[in-house]
Design an enzyme around this catalytic site. Structure first.
Site, short mmCIF file in Angstrom:
data_model
loop_
_atom_site.label_atom_id
_atom_site.label_comp_id
_atom_site.label_asym_id
_atom_site.label_seq_id
_atom_site.Cartn_x
_atom_site.Cartn_y
_atom_site.Cartn_z
N TYR A 11 0.70 -1.15 0.05
CA TYR A 11 -0.04 0.12 -0.05
C TYR A 11 0.95 1.30 -0.01
O TYR A 11 1.63 1.34 0.74
CB TYR A 11 -0.91 -0.05 1.21
CG TYR A 11 -1.82 1.34 1.34
CD1 TYR A 11 -2.87 1.56 0.49
CD2 TYR A 11 -1.47 2.20 2.38
CE1 TYR A 11 -3.75 2.50 0.39
CE2 TYR A 11 -2.45 3.20 2.53
CZ TYR A 11 -3.52 3.38 1.64
OH TYR A 11 -4.26 4.46 1.72
N LYS A 29 4.56 9.04 8.77
CA LYS A 29 4.43 8.55 9.90
C LYS A 29 5.37 9.06 11.01
O LYS A 29 5.25 10.03 11.64
CB LYS A 29 4.27 6.96 9.89
CG LYS A 29 3.13 6.48 8.86
CD LYS A 29 2.56 5.06 9.00
CE LYS A 29 1.08 4.87 8.22
NZ LYS A 29 1.34 4.14 7.17
N ASP A 40 9.28 2.46 -0.48
CA ASP A 40 8.21 3.25 0.44
C ASP A 40 8.63 2.84 1.81
O ASP A 40 8.08 1.86 2.23
CB ASP A 40 6.95 2.78 0.02
CG ASP A 40 5.76 3.55 0.73
OD1 ASP A 40 6.10 4.14 1.73
OD2 ASP A 40 4.55 3.62 0.18
C1 LIG Z 1 0.59 4.62 5.68
C2 LIG Z 1 1.32 4.24 4.57
C3 LIG Z 1 1.18 5.26 3.47
C4 LIG Z 1 0.16 6.28 3.25
O1 LIG Z 1 0.39 7.37 4.32
P1 LIG Z 1 -0.55 8.50 4.34
O2 LIG Z 1 -0.04 9.52 5.45
O3 LIG Z 1 -1.66 7.57 5.23
O4 LIG Z 1 -1.10 9.09 3.38
C5 LIG Z 1 1.88 4.89 2.30
N1 LIG Z 1 2.89 4.02 2.44
C6 LIG Z 1 2.94 2.93 3.27
C7 LIG Z 1 3.94 1.86 3.28
C8 LIG Z 1 2.20 3.17 4.52
O5 LIG Z 1 2.25 2.42 5.52
#
Ligand SMILES: *Cc1c(COP(=O)(O)O)cnc(C)c1O
Length: 425
Positions: free
Chosen positions: A144, A267, A239
């Site tokens: 994701y 995060k 990511d």
């Molecule tokens: C949480 C998350 C996102 C999205 O971040 P948001 O601040 O919720 O838009 C993207 N990539 C990874 C791996 C994530 O865990």
């Protein structure tokens, strides 16, 4: 356990917001029942509207690695707030946060701050396309990257085919520019590059997946990602929105020794405020406006409050190095859950890396989305609610990772293992 106030609050929220929430994962769809409304949090505890206290393993889905309401983070926020909350002009604090990111994360020489992980992924993909002049992006099932149109795709008819939309509102034209492959599958990655190599701008991947539950990227998969993207002159994008400053100070790339071209963060780097970032080699980042021509902007990017919380959090992580202790706590939890499940004859696999982990109700090794998706979600829902009744707040889905913070104690872990032992019978 009485949760009347949560029930009333949810009834009201449902009339005001779609599904009563501002992000779907909060609605408890994966476990049934109604969400618990939170009044406040402190250290490793959440308190709901009815005054129930829970040991928190969600930690706002990852950011709160120091626990909630950490005194030094609150003090930094308080000091920043008094100087004004947004200027839309440069500040030294932005450079301070950028410095901390660049010092910690091996691939990052220059960085741009944004407001969410989604925004970071969207911007990194535009940059990959903009500086290679190529259209296609490779992503992996079960990974994701936020709600970016071109990354909300499902598999086409076979593994190395073009994606199809997996949300209404994502057009086929957009989805066709994304190739969806299985995670940890080197042969299909090679096949995709054989077939589409000159069209591929970049590959985006969670080096340790958190978003199908915790699934660790195999070393040979991470190496193949690096080798193939280099050979075909595509960009490798890690990511690390979840894994950055979580599985190690420098993220999964520091832990596994594989350096991508671009990295997305979020995060933890906002210390609980809305922040994202993307960064990488200076020559790539200098394609971003106004140094280069790839457009990306943000009214509140580098916002003083978010920046202050991020700086305070990252300095503590850098100076106090809590990672060895977090790993010990995590290993204790893994061992305890495993033993409790064994003695109750509950089929399971535990995916773990650093202080993130998932207890899969699974009969087979979990290495990708097909294997993760065969987990027993009904068993997970029962486990989740049994733990809620024992004041332990786990992720409300089999396909999310739990997190530990520096505020968790060995006694917390042992209480969780005891509660799980009761939940398994
Ligand atoms: C949480 C998350 C996102 C999205 O971040 P948001 O601040 O919720 O838009 C993207 N990539 C990874 C791996 C994530 O865990």
């Amino acid at each position: 356990m009485i949760r009347d106030n949560s029930r009333l609050a949810f009834a009201r929220a449902k009339k005001l917001m779609p599904g009563g929430v501002n992000s779907p994962a909060r609605a408890f769809g994966g476990v049934g029942g109604e969400p618990i409304f939170i009044a406040r949090a402190e250290a490793a505890s959440l308190f709901d509207l009815d005054g129930n206290r829970y040991l928190d393993y969600v930690l706002s889905w990852g950011p709160m690695i120091l626990g909630h309401a950490h005194p030094k983070v609150l003090a930094a926020l308080d000091a920043a707030m008094r100087k004004g909350t947004s200027f839309g002009a440069p500040t030294e604090a932005e450079s301070e946060l950028a410095d901390l990111l660049i010092a910690a994360v091996p691939s990052i020489e220059k960085v741009r701050l944004v407001n969410s992980g989604t925004e970071a992924a969207m911007s990194a993909i535009r940059l990959a396309r903009g500086c290679t002049g190529r259209p296609m992006i490779v992503k992996f099932a079960g990974n994701y990257h936020g709600h970016v149109d071109s990354l909300l795709v499902a598999a086409g008819s076979s593994a190395a085919t073009l994606g199809v939309p997996n949300s209404p509102g994502v057009t086929e034209a957009v989805a066709r520019e994304t190739l969806l492959l299985e995670y940890n599958d080197v042969p299909s990655l090679e096949a995709a590059f054989d077939r589409h190599g000159p069209q591929i701008a970049g590959v985006i991947v969670e080096p340790v997946v958190g978003n199908m539950g915790c699934v660790v990227g195999k070393p040979e998969f991470l190496r193949a990602l690096r080798d193939l993207t280099t050979r075909h002159r595509a960009l490798l994008i890690f990511d690390e929105v979840m894994t950055g400053f979580r599985v190690a100070l420098g993220g999964a790339q520091a832990r596994f020794g594989v350096t991508p071209d671009l990295t997305t963060l979020g995060k933890i780097i906002g210390g609980g405020l809305p922040v994202g970032a993307y960064g990488g080699k200076a020559e790539i980042m200098d394609h971003v406006l106004p140094a280069g021509k790839v457009f990306q902007a943000g009214t509140l990017s580098g916002n003083p409050l978010a920046t202050a919380a991020g700086i305070a959090t990252l300095k503590i992580l850098r100076d106090e190095n809590p990672y060895p202790r977090l790993e010990q706590l995590s290993a204790r939890l893994v061992a305890g859950l495993h033993a409790a499940a064994e003695s109750a004859a509950v089929p399971h696999r535990i995916g773990a890396c650093g202080s993130m982990l998932t207890f899969f109700f699974a009969n087979e090794d979990v290495r990708d989305w097909p294997t993760a998706s065969r987990s027993d979600t009904a068993a997970y829902a029962k486990y989740f609610w049994s733990l809620i009744d024992r004041n332990i707040y786990m992720p409300c889905s089999q396909f999310e990772a739990l997190f530990l913070s520096t505020a968790h104690t060995e006694a917390d872990i042992d209480a969780t293992i005891s509660a799980a032992r009761e939940a398994f019978v």
